[in-house]
Design an enzyme around this catalytic site. Structure first.
Site, PDB file in Angstrom:
ATOM      1  N   GLU A 128      32.286  36.521  36.824  1.00  0.00           N
ATOM      2  CA  GLU A 128      31.422  37.456  36.097  1.00  0.00           C
ATOM      3  C   GLU A 128      30.057  36.836  35.829  1.00  0.00           C
ATOM      4  O   GLU A 128      29.015  37.462  36.000  1.00  0.00           O
ATOM      5  CB  GLU A 128      32.064  37.856  34.756  1.00  0.00           C
ATOM      6  CG  GLU A 128      33.412  38.538  34.874  1.00  0.00           C
ATOM      7  CD  GLU A 128      34.594  37.572  34.905  1.00  0.00           C
ATOM      8  OE1 GLU A 128      34.469  36.470  35.488  1.00  0.00           O
ATOM      9  OE2 GLU A 128      35.633  37.930  34.351  1.00  0.00           O
TER      10      GLU A 128
ATOM     11  N   ILE B 183      33.223  29.685  40.951  1.00  0.00           N
ATOM     12  CA  ILE B 183      32.871  28.464  41.673  1.00  0.00           C
ATOM     13  C   ILE B 183      33.309  27.289  40.808  1.00  0.00           C
ATOM     14  O   ILE B 183      32.739  27.066  39.727  1.00  0.00           O
ATOM     15  CB  ILE B 183      31.347  28.391  41.927  1.00  0.00           C
ATOM     16  CG1 ILE B 183      30.819  29.681  42.586  1.00  0.00           C
ATOM     17  CG2 ILE B 183      31.009  27.167  42.776  1.00  0.00           C
ATOM     18  CD1 ILE B 183      31.371  29.976  43.969  1.00  0.00           C
ATOM     19  N   GLU B 184      34.338  26.590  41.260  1.00  0.00           N
ATOM     20  CA  GLU B 184      34.892  25.491  40.460  1.00  0.00           C
ATOM     21  C   GLU B 184      34.183  24.176  40.782  1.00  0.00           C
ATOM     22  O   GLU B 184      33.359  24.090  41.694  1.00  0.00           O
ATOM     23  CB  GLU B 184      36.400  25.408  40.697  1.00  0.00           C
ATOM     24  CG  GLU B 184      37.073  26.714  40.282  1.00  0.00           C
ATOM     25  CD  GLU B 184      38.582  26.668  40.307  1.00  0.00           C
ATOM     26  OE1 GLU B 184      39.165  25.797  40.974  1.00  0.00           O
ATOM     27  OE2 GLU B 184      39.188  27.544  39.643  1.00  0.00           O
TER      28      GLU B 184
ATOM     29  N   CYS C 176      32.588  31.162  36.129  1.00  0.00           N
ATOM     30  CA  CYS C 176      33.445  32.320  36.397  1.00  0.00           C
ATOM     31  C   CYS C 176      32.712  33.338  37.279  1.00  0.00           C
ATOM     32  O   CYS C 176      31.477  33.356  37.347  1.00  0.00           O
ATOM     33  CB  CYS C 176      33.821  33.021  35.106  1.00  0.00           C
ATOM     34  SG  CYS C 176      34.880  32.076  34.017  1.00  0.00           S
TER      35      CYS C 176
END
Ligand code: THU
Length: 137
Positions: free
Chosen positions: A50, A38-39, A48
């Site tokens: 993970e 999710i930017e 990230c």
């Protein structure tokens, strides 16, 4: 696991990099928890895939019921995607060094590794054994 990671990848929010990543965790009681990257317009706030998966799991279940028995990560990379250093450290917090990790790309290249191989010498709570307690500070 890889299928779940691929599905999660569909939910990636990547308007800045265009690089979608999906991750899946398997828990000891057989559940699969997923995450995507999710930017953010403030790039450094990006999460990230993970870590999204780990934080999702930890937010829903409390220790010690969340033993992670497997990890899978997938992205459209030339080689099986390599988790970043921050995610390796976060995985090390909640996995054991021998927890299996599957890294994959969209061309069916799959690398099998472990959390310990991804981050040998991780910083662990044991290293804070001599830290001052509240009353000593
Ligand atoms: N990214 C992940 O989600 N996981 C990785 O293992 C490597 C990098 C994301 C962060 C960012 O959204 C994009 O990939 C490019 O760095």
């Amino acid at each position: 696991m890889l299928h779940a990671a691929l599905q999660a990848r569909e939910n990636a929010y990547v308007p800045y990099s265009g690089f979608a990543v999906g991750a899946a965790l398997r828990t000891a009681d057989g559940h699969i928890v997923t995450g995507a990257n999710i930017e953010n317009a403030s790039f450094g706030l990006t999460n990230c895939a993970e870590r999204s998966a780990v934080f999702s799991l930890m937010s829903a279940r409390n220790l010690p019921n969340v033993a992670i028995t497997g990890v899978a990560v997938v992205a459209d990379s030339p080689d099986p995607v390599a988790p970043c250093g921050a995610c390796r450290q976060v995985l090390a917090e909640f996995c054991s060094p021998n927890t299996p990790v599957l890294l994959a790309n969209l061309h069916n290249d799959i690398k099998k590794t472990t959390v310990g191989e991804l981050l040998p010498g991780a910083f662990t709570p044991e290293q804070m054994a001599y830290a001052k307690t509240d009353s000593e500070r």
